[in-house]
Design a protein around this motif. Structure first.
Motif, short mmCIF file in Angstrom:
data_model
loop_
_atom_site.label_atom_id
_atom_site.label_comp_id
_atom_site.label_asym_id
_atom_site.label_seq_id
_atom_site.Cartn_x
_atom_site.Cartn_y
_atom_site.Cartn_z
N PRO A 1 0.82 -1.21 0.00
CA PRO A 1 0.00 0.00 0.00
C PRO A 1 0.85 1.26 0.00
CG PRO A 1 0.02 -1.00 2.17
CD PRO A 1 0.70 -1.97 1.25
N ARG A 2 0.29 2.33 -0.54
CA ARG A 2 1.00 3.60 -0.57
C ARG A 2 1.22 4.13 0.84
NH1 ARG A 2 1.14 6.52 -5.35
NH2 ARG A 2 0.06 5.55 -7.10
N ALA A 3 2.40 4.65 1.06
CA ALA A 3 2.67 5.33 2.32
C ALA A 3 2.10 6.74 2.26
CB ALA A 3 4.17 5.37 2.57
N GLY A 4 1.80 7.31 3.41
CA GLY A 4 1.28 8.66 3.48
C GLY A 4 2.24 9.59 4.17
N ALA A 5 1.80 10.83 4.38
CA ALA A 5 2.64 11.84 5.01
C ALA A 5 3.09 11.42 6.40
CB ALA A 5 1.89 13.16 5.06
N ASP A 6 2.17 10.86 7.19
CA ASP A 6 2.52 10.45 8.55
C ASP A 6 3.59 9.36 8.55
OD1 ASP A 6 0.70 12.27 9.54
OD2 ASP A 6 -0.87 10.78 9.91
N ASP A 7 3.49 8.44 7.59
CA ASP A 7 4.48 7.36 7.49
C ASP A 7 5.86 7.94 7.16
OD1 ASP A 7 2.54 5.20 7.79
OD2 ASP A 7 1.86 5.78 5.80
N ALA A 8 5.89 8.88 6.21
CA ALA A 8 7.16 9.48 5.80
C ALA A 8 7.78 10.27 6.94
CB ALA A 8 6.94 10.37 4.58
N ARG A 9 6.97 11.06 7.63
CA ARG A 9 7.49 11.86 8.74
C ARG A 9 8.00 10.98 9.88
NH1 ARG A 9 6.54 17.27 8.65
NH2 ARG A 9 5.03 18.09 7.14
N ALA A 10 7.30 9.89 10.14
CA ALA A 10 7.72 8.98 11.21
C ALA A 10 9.07 8.33 10.87
CB ALA A 10 6.66 7.91 11.45
N MET A 11 9.23 7.93 9.61
CA MET A 11 10.51 7.34 9.22
C MET A 11 11.63 8.38 9.30
SD MET A 11 11.63 5.25 5.76
CE MET A 11 10.70 3.76 6.18
N LEU A 12 11.34 9.62 8.91
CA LEU A 12 12.35 10.68 8.99
C LEU A 12 12.78 10.91 10.44
CD1 LEU A 12 14.06 12.91 7.73
CD2 LEU A 12 12.05 14.42 7.85
N GLU A 13 11.83 10.90 11.36
CA GLU A 13 12.16 11.07 12.79
C GLU A 13 13.13 9.98 13.24
OE1 GLU A 13 11.45 13.28 15.08
OE2 GLU A 13 10.15 14.57 13.87
N ARG A 14 12.83 8.74 12.87
CA ARG A 14 13.70 7.63 13.27
C ARG A 14 15.08 7.74 12.63
NH1 ARG A 14 9.16 4.67 11.76
NH2 ARG A 14 10.36 3.59 10.13
N ALA A 15 15.10 8.16 11.38
CA ALA A 15 16.37 8.27 10.66
C ALA A 15 17.25 9.37 11.26
CB ALA A 15 16.10 8.55 9.18
N ALA A 16 16.66 10.52 11.54
CA ALA A 16 17.43 11.63 12.11
C ALA A 16 17.97 11.26 13.49
CB ALA A 16 16.55 12.87 12.19
N LYS A 17 17.16 10.56 14.26
CA LYS A 17 17.59 10.13 15.59
C LYS A 17 18.77 9.16 15.49
CE LYS A 17 15.93 7.87 19.81
NZ LYS A 17 14.79 7.20 20.47
N ALA B 1 21.00 8.94 13.04
CA ALA B 1 22.19 9.67 12.59
C ALA B 1 22.80 10.47 13.74
CB ALA B 1 21.84 10.57 11.42
N LYS B 2 21.96 11.06 14.56
CA LYS B 2 22.45 11.87 15.67
C LYS B 2 23.10 11.01 16.74
CE LYS B 2 20.93 15.53 18.82
NZ LYS B 2 19.79 16.42 19.20
N GLU B 3 22.52 9.86 17.03
CA GLU B 3 23.01 9.03 18.13
C GLU B 3 24.17 8.13 17.73
OE1 GLU B 3 19.60 6.90 19.53
OE2 GLU B 3 18.77 8.63 20.61
N GLN B 4 24.18 7.63 16.48
CA GLN B 4 25.20 6.65 16.08
C GLN B 4 26.19 7.16 15.04
OE1 GLN B 4 23.87 2.64 15.43
NE2 GLN B 4 22.11 2.85 16.79
N GLY B 5 26.00 8.38 14.59
CA GLY B 5 26.93 8.94 13.62
C GLY B 5 26.46 8.69 12.19
N HIS B 6 26.91 9.53 11.27
CA HIS B 6 26.42 9.48 9.89
C HIS B 6 26.92 8.26 9.12
CE1 HIS B 6 25.06 13.95 9.61
NE2 HIS B 6 24.77 13.40 10.78
N ALA B 7 28.14 7.82 9.42
CA ALA B 7 28.67 6.66 8.69
C ALA B 7 27.85 5.41 9.01
CB ALA B 7 30.13 6.44 9.04
N ARG B 8 27.58 5.21 10.30
CA ARG B 8 26.77 4.06 10.70
C ARG B 8 25.35 4.19 10.15
NH1 ARG B 8 25.28 -0.93 11.27
NH2 ARG B 8 23.72 -1.26 12.89
#
Length: 276
Positions: free
Chosen positions: A147-163, A165-172
């Motif tokens: 099924p197609r993802a929506g805005a809430d799905d995209a924003r939730a994944m971005l939150e997890r991704a940014a967290k 990168a911040k906690e484990q570093g960009h290379a990891r």
């Protein structure tokens, strides 16, 4: 023909009532291929056509066609589909999905085919992904609804991704984002990360081969310099939204897309969703 195939979808979906995950579809696919290789075609057809057997689960089932597009097995509705010729049948977007399955497995033996199909759980035409493999003179497949993802799905994944990168570093984080079987690639959702100084991809979940290639010079299907716009907007803000036209990896069609991007250090991290 289409009416018969849609009706076949009713039976499985109504009784299953629950979506299977891509991993569950892959596991059934590998199990089905192994079963057919070990037990032969006729025994496999009987097992795959048993609607109370182990090859029908949730909204998953195994199907088998030959190189002429004739069904030999389908856990969806064997009584309606076995013996039916579907070579020239197209999906809801007009794509000859069965021809594509046959052609794909002639070239590489195994592949993935994406198409649009009616999901009777939601009663909507949705993207579907099928794993297919050539076994002897047949093509064996198992597909799942994407099924197609929506805005809430995209924003939730971005939150997890940014967290991450911040906690484990960009290379990891880049290594995790580039894992196509990981948590940051899900149907038509994926993470991309771009170095804002060099303008090069640090990660691209849908196509990891693009890592360390130029992103700044990318233009969308309408000629817009989408990455340049993203970087420009993040010069004066921590977050931004950019609309553009991009190919959907699930439907394989060029569609409108909206990406949410965030600045994390000197990197841009983004996730987008497709807009109907």
């Amino acid at each position: 023909m289409v009416a018969v195939l849609c009706a076949a979808g009713v039976t499985t979906a109504v009784h299953a009532g629950e979506r299977a995950t891509p991993r569950e579809a892959r596991a059934m696919f590998e199990q089905a291929v192994g079963y057919m290789e070990q037990n032969g075609a006729e025994a496999a057809f009987a097992a795959f056509n048993d609607r109370t057997g182990k090859f029908v689960r949730k909204d998953l089932y195994v199907f088998v066609i030959d190189d002429k597009g004739v069904y030999h097995a389908s856990g969806a509705a064997p009584e309606a589909l076995v013996g039916l010729t579907v070579l020239n049948t197209t999906d809801a977007a007009g794509n000859p999905l069965f021809r594509e399955m046959i052609d794909t497995t002639r070239v590489n033996q195994e592949g993935t085919v994406r198409y649009m199909w009616l999901n009777r759980v939601t009663n909507k035409v949705e993207p579907k992904v099928s794993y297919v493999r050539k076994v002897g003179n047949y093509v064996v497949g198992v597909g799942y609804s994407a099924p197609r993802a929506g805005a809430d799905d995209a924003r939730a994944m971005l939150e997890r991704a940014a967290k991450l990168a911040k906690e484990q570093g960009h290379a990891r984080a880049a290594a995790v984002f580039n894992d196509r079987r990981g948590e940051f690639v899900k149907n038509d959702l994926y993470v991309f990360m771009i170095n804002m100084d060099s303008g090069r991809f640090e990660a691209m979940g849908m196509n990891p081969a693009l890592s360390d290639t130029d992103a700044l010079g990318l233009h969308d299907a309408a000629g817009n310099a989408l990455v340049a716009e993203m970087i420009s907007k993040l010069k004066d803000a921590d977050e931004a939204t950019v609309d553009y036209v991009w190919r959907n990896p699930v439907t394989n069609a060029v569609e409108n897309k909206r990406s949410y991007v965030r600045r994390e250090g000197r990197s841009l991290i983004g996730v987008g969703h497709y807009i109907e």
